[in-house]
Scaffold this motif. Structure first.
Motif, PDB file in Angstrom:
ATOM      1  N   ILE A   3       0.842  -1.202   0.000  1.00  0.00           N
ATOM      2  CA  ILE A   3       0.000   0.000   0.000  1.00  0.00           C
ATOM      3  C   ILE A   3       0.877   1.251   0.000  1.00  0.00           C
ATOM      4  N   GLN A  31      -9.014  -5.162   9.402  1.00  0.00           N
ATOM      5  CA  GLN A  31      -8.316  -4.390   8.376  1.00  0.00           C
ATOM      6  C   GLN A  31      -9.113  -3.115   8.125  1.00  0.00           C
ATOM      7  N   ASP A  33      -9.486   0.570   6.040  1.00  0.00           N
ATOM      8  CA  ASP A  33      -9.105   1.517   4.987  1.00  0.00           C
ATOM      9  C   ASP A  33      -9.103   2.894   5.640  1.00  0.00           C
ATOM     10  N   GLY A  66     -11.227   5.474   9.918  1.00  0.00           N
ATOM     11  CA  GLY A  66     -11.495   4.890   8.610  1.00  0.00           C
ATOM     12  C   GLY A  66     -12.608   3.875   8.691  1.00  0.00           C
ATOM     13  N   SER A  69     -12.525  -2.847   6.257  1.00  0.00           N
ATOM     14  CA  SER A  69     -12.622  -3.441   4.922  1.00  0.00           C
ATOM     15  C   SER A  69     -12.462  -4.964   4.936  1.00  0.00           C
ATOM     16  N   GLN A 131      -2.490   4.090   3.553  1.00  0.00           N
ATOM     17  CA  GLN A 131      -3.844   3.824   3.056  1.00  0.00           C
ATOM     18  C   GLN A 131      -4.612   2.822   3.898  1.00  0.00           C
ATOM     19  N   GLN A 132      -3.884   1.981   4.598  1.00  0.00           N
ATOM     20  CA  GLN A 132      -4.559   0.874   5.280  1.00  0.00           C
ATOM     21  C   GLN A 132      -3.746   0.443   6.505  1.00  0.00           C
ATOM     22  N   SER A 348      -3.272   8.161  -2.737  1.00  0.00           N
ATOM     23  CA  SER A 348      -3.344   7.376  -3.978  1.00  0.00           C
ATOM     24  C   SER A 348      -2.748   8.141  -5.153  1.00  0.00           C
TER      25      SER A 348
END
Ligand SMILES: [Zn+2]
Ligand SMILES: [Zn+2]
Length: 353
Positions: A3, A31, A33, A66, A69, A131-132, A348
């Motif tokens: 990531i 997990q 995001d 977040g 996910s 990102q994660q 991103s």
């Protein structure tokens, strides 16, 4: 899984885009995001190795919010799609007296969200400028604020709990006179939370220009700490003082403002020691000087629920990940009202070198 993240490769390097890996979720892992991550002063101290022991590459960030996910097979408290947060702690021994008391923040085996020991690559934890993240369910918090406030919820995960925990422990509330020293990332949360707890809140600042801001945050009174007359008007009147200032300063000036049995709690970590308090000020009125470090997981959940119920969020400035170096420079100058938060969607667009 690889990531995108933002971090530093060495103490004298700026933060830059990098690729990192996260473990696949284990049976009790969640997990997440990451949507937003707050920028704490500890991030800056760690990434610049101003405190001992920084491991590189360093990806800071411990004010994470977040959406879930993925979850492991045995996760019961969180499901895909939930809004969640992760603060300063991602693991602890889970069997000591502190862990059993829900005070994982005081566990000797506490693992920080970044720069902590982990079997995962690269051998130390990497934080929320990414990102994660994958975290054991015990350390994942539920968020009940409206989703539109999510970015401003992020700083609650460190600045919020760091101030809530001592305010709760020393029972700030109706009928109590509570001082908050310093109106920055921590102090602005301390004022909001102490006010919501029902205390009479007095904000201390060195800059007269912050009077209106302090009032807007919920302070009943503001004292300019370098004004001796203003300070003298509050001698022997405080039940509790929350001191958020990290720079070494004269603690006696505040100790004398405490009533008999009053306590001043330090939450800022100075790089060099404060001049010691004059013992007479302690003995003469049975006053206490204390410290407090973040908060445990159950207490962090309690803080998030309290803030959701009272409509409390941080005052923030949203930035892109590629603005982080500039944000650090502004933090050093105190030029932020009151917390930077990284919009993780901007990661991103970053191109790893
Ligand atoms: Zn922090
Ligand atoms: Zn423990």
């Amino acid at each position: 899984m690889s990531i995108k993240a933002y971090g530093a490769h060495a103490r004298d390097k700026s933060l830059e885009p990098m690729e990192i890996t996260r473990r696949a979720p284990g049976a009790r892992d969640v997990q997440i995001d990451i949507a937003y991550c707050g920028v704490c002063h500890s991030d800056l101290h760690t990434v610049r190795a101003e405190w001992a022991g920084t491991l590189f590459p360093c990806v800071p960030g411990h004010e994470i919010v977040g959406r879930v996910s993925a979850v492991g097979a045995h996760v019961t408290d969180h499901k895909i799609g939930d809004l969640v947060g992760v603060g300063c702690i991602v693991d602890s021994c889970q069997h000591c007296e502190e862990c059993d008391s829900g005070l994982e923040n005081y566990c000797d085996g506490m693992v920080g969200t970044y720069n902590g020991a982990t079997p995962d690559a690269p051998g130390h934890t990497l934080g929320g400028y990414s990102q994660q993240i994958v975290v054991h369910e015990r350390y994942v918090l539920r968020i009940h604020h409206p989703e539109a406030q999510l970015a401003a919820v992020a700083p609650l995960l460190c600045a919020g709990i760091t101030t809530y925990s001592p305010l709760r422990h020393w029972q700030a509330g109706a009928g109590k006179k509570v001082g908050v020293v310093g109106i920055g990332g921590l102090g602005h949360m301390g004022i909001k939370i102490a006010h919501a707890m029902g205390a009479h809140v007095v904000a201390f600042t060195t800059s007269p220009s912050k009077r209106d801001a302090a009032k807007a945050l919920g302070a009943d009174e503001t004292v300019v700490s370098c004004n001796a007359d203003e300070m003298a008007a509050h001698v022997k009147s405080f039940d509790f003082i929350l001191n958020t200032v990290a720079a070494p300063h004269n603690l006696d000036a505040y100790m004398t403002l405490l009533k008999r049995d009053g306590t001043m709690c330090l939450v800022g970590m100075p790089a060099s020691p404060h001049p010691s308090p004059e013992v007479f000020h302690l003995i003469g009125k049975r006053r206490a000087l204390a410290g407090s470090m973040i908060g445990g997981i159950p207490e962090t959940q309690e803080m998030l629920d309290f803030c959701a119920e009272h409509g409390i969020v941080a005052d923030i400035e949203l930035i892109r990940a590629d603005q982080i170096n500039e944000a650090y420079e502004r933090m050093v100058k105190g030029d932020v009202k009151y917390r930077f938060v990284i919009d993780s969607a901007s990661l991103s667009a970053s191109i790893p070198r």
